[in-house]
Design a protein around this motif. Structure first.
Motif, mmCIF file in Angstrom:
data_model
loop_
_atom_site.group_PDB
_atom_site.id
_atom_site.type_symbol
_atom_site.label_atom_id
_atom_site.label_comp_id
_atom_site.label_asym_id
_atom_site.label_seq_id
_atom_site.Cartn_x
_atom_site.Cartn_y
_atom_site.Cartn_z
ATOM 1 N N PRO A 16 47.783 31.106 35.563
ATOM 2 C CA PRO A 16 48.898 32.059 35.459
ATOM 3 C C PRO A 16 49.851 31.740 34.306
ATOM 4 O O PRO A 16 50.543 32.640 33.804
ATOM 5 C CB PRO A 16 49.608 31.915 36.814
ATOM 6 N N LYS A 40 40.064 42.582 33.489
ATOM 7 C CA LYS A 40 41.511 42.532 33.757
ATOM 8 C C LYS A 40 41.783 42.522 35.259
ATOM 9 O O LYS A 40 42.580 41.707 35.755
ATOM 10 C CB LYS A 40 42.211 43.726 33.105
ATOM 11 N N HIS A 41 41.113 43.419 35.982
ATOM 12 C CA HIS A 41 41.328 43.490 37.431
ATOM 13 C C HIS A 41 40.822 42.228 38.133
ATOM 14 O O HIS A 41 41.415 41.786 39.131
ATOM 15 C CB HIS A 41 40.650 44.732 38.005
ATOM 16 N N TYR A 42 39.751 41.649 37.617
ATOM 17 C CA TYR A 42 39.248 40.391 38.184
ATOM 18 C C TYR A 42 40.280 39.276 38.008
ATOM 19 O O TYR A 42 40.577 38.531 38.956
ATOM 20 C CB TYR A 42 37.935 40.009 37.514
ATOM 21 N N GLN A 44 43.461 39.645 37.627
ATOM 22 C CA GLN A 44 44.599 39.953 38.503
ATOM 23 C C GLN A 44 44.307 39.531 39.942
ATOM 24 O O GLN A 44 45.209 39.056 40.651
ATOM 25 C CB GLN A 44 44.916 41.447 38.433
ATOM 26 N N LYS A 46 42.755 37.057 40.779
ATOM 27 C CA LYS A 46 42.937 35.609 40.801
ATOM 28 C C LYS A 46 44.399 35.208 40.594
ATOM 29 O O LYS A 46 44.721 34.018 40.499
ATOM 30 C CB LYS A 46 42.083 34.957 39.693
ATOM 31 N N GLY A 47 45.267 36.223 40.494
ATOM 32 C CA GLY A 47 46.678 35.943 40.284
ATOM 33 C C GLY A 47 47.041 35.678 38.842
ATOM 34 O O GLY A 47 48.078 35.065 38.547
ATOM 35 N N MET A 49 47.658 37.375 35.030
ATOM 36 C CA MET A 49 47.943 38.614 34.310
ATOM 37 C C MET A 49 47.242 38.614 32.948
ATOM 38 O O MET A 49 47.095 37.567 32.311
ATOM 39 C CB MET A 49 49.448 38.787 34.104
ATOM 40 N N GLU A 51 46.476 41.412 29.328
ATOM 41 C CA GLU A 51 46.710 42.694 28.664
ATOM 42 C C GLU A 51 45.443 43.102 27.918
ATOM 43 O O GLU A 51 44.810 42.281 27.247
ATOM 44 C CB GLU A 51 47.863 42.591 27.663
ATOM 45 N N GLU A 67 44.613 51.623 35.764
ATOM 46 C CA GLU A 67 45.394 50.973 34.717
ATOM 47 C C GLU A 67 44.875 51.236 33.302
ATOM 48 O O GLU A 67 45.311 50.588 32.344
ATOM 49 C CB GLU A 67 45.529 49.468 34.970
#
Length: 334
Positions: A16, A40-42, A44, A46-47, A49, A51, A67
């Protein structure tokens, strides 16, 4: 796939605290956007972020994915894109094999101090810090699924990830009809459906999106499609004037080149389109069996891609480009 040591190092990078950016190629297609958003969603899940930055805008029929409209489009937000790439700790490079494939972002990528991770299925990849390259796999989106598997995180695959990866695989396999589509591809698709991807919804959102202008353009090129080289090569084209007349929008000509392959006896289809703003011809090649359009495009039209799907470019006029093309296929006896 990455080696076990590389996977461990990548796991240690994915925290993170680290700034992560995902890049994909110029004129992003379904696989470029699907793989980027799927990753990106994967992350996320995992916590972590991340872009997604794309060089230029992408077709509306891909913006239904979760998104997708949050992607940073560099042609509109140049400074934001530059800052993200310059400040990144980790940069994933998806669905391209060279910085030259991402326009001005390529210069920024080369100068960035971030660790650069390539996941791509195009031939002849350049050097990155970590490289997962496999030209046999039909879509980068499938490679993202394999990456998630290798990270032992299949349980994190949710509906958003599944929809994005399904879309990328579906579009880059031509609806699962290209030769590179494997049994493994279908098993992954089955897994994605179980995770929430709805084939009918995804197909409708992605392909049942015709505008009147797109259908007019399609009718125009189909009305004058030409078959040359003793019936083995189909030729389609559109001029800048025609694009302007029918109100062309990005994505309107997606898939047009495939219509040539539907003709009996045709093994190669080529679609030529004048750029709206600059004096060059964009070329799309598709083929069947062992007709290598990647080799053909690299040899004659400053392009490349895959054996059965490639792109190219010509700085000659459209009539001259068409004449050169016809001569070259005759010489190659395609």
């Amino acid at each position: 796939m990455f080696t076990p040591t590389e996977l461990l190092e990548i796991k240690n990078l994915l925290t993170p605290e680290n700034k992560i950016v995902i890049l994909t190629h110029y004129n992003p297609d379904g696989d470029a956007i699907g793989s980027s958003l799927g990753l990106k969603h994967y992350l996320q899940a995992k916590g972590i972020m991340a872009e997604v930055v794309v060089p230029n805008d992408f077709p509306k029929f891909l913006k239904w994915m979760a998104e997708a409209r949050k992607n940073i489009v560099a042609e509109y937000k140049r400074k934001v894109a530059f800052d993200l790439i310059s400040d990144a700790d980790v940069i994933f490079c998806l669905d391209f094999n060279s910085p030259s494939r991402i326009g001005i972002l390529g210069d920024w990528l080369v100068k960035a101090t971030a660790k650069k991770i390539l996941i791509d299925h195009h031939q002849q990849p350049e050097e990155f810090d970590y490289v997962y390259s496999d030209t046999i796999i039909p879509a980068t989106s499938q490679m993202i699924y394999h990456f998630i598997e290798a990270m032992e995180d299949e349980d994190l695959v949710n509906k958003d990830i599944a929809e994005c990866l399904y879309t990328g695989i579906m579009t880059d396999t031509g609806g699962f009809r290209f030769r590179s589509t494997s049994a493994t591809t279908h098993r992954i698709i089955a897994n994605l459906i179980e995770k929430g991807a709805d084939p009918s919804v995804i197909t409708s959102n992605t392909w049942d999106t015709n505008t009147v202008s797109r259908l007019h353009l399609l009718a125009l090129i189909l009305g004058r499609i030409e078959v040359v080289n003793e019936g083995t090569v189909a030729v389609l084209y559109l001029t800048r004037k025609e694009l302007q007349e029918y109100g062309f929008q990005k994505g309107d000509t997606e898939g047009f080149v495939n219509y040539g392959l539907s003709i009996i006896g045709v093994k190669m289809s080529a679609f030529f389109m004048e750029d709206l703003y600059e004096d060059f011809i964009k070329i799309s090649f598709r083929s069947k069996d062992d007709v290598d359009v990647n080799k053909f495009s690299r040899k004659y039209f400053n392009g490349g891609g895959h054996i059965n799907a490639a792109g190219g470019k010509s700085n000659d006029s459209l009539p001259d480009t068409l004449e050169i093309f016809k001569n070259r296929v005759a010489e190659e006896n395609l």
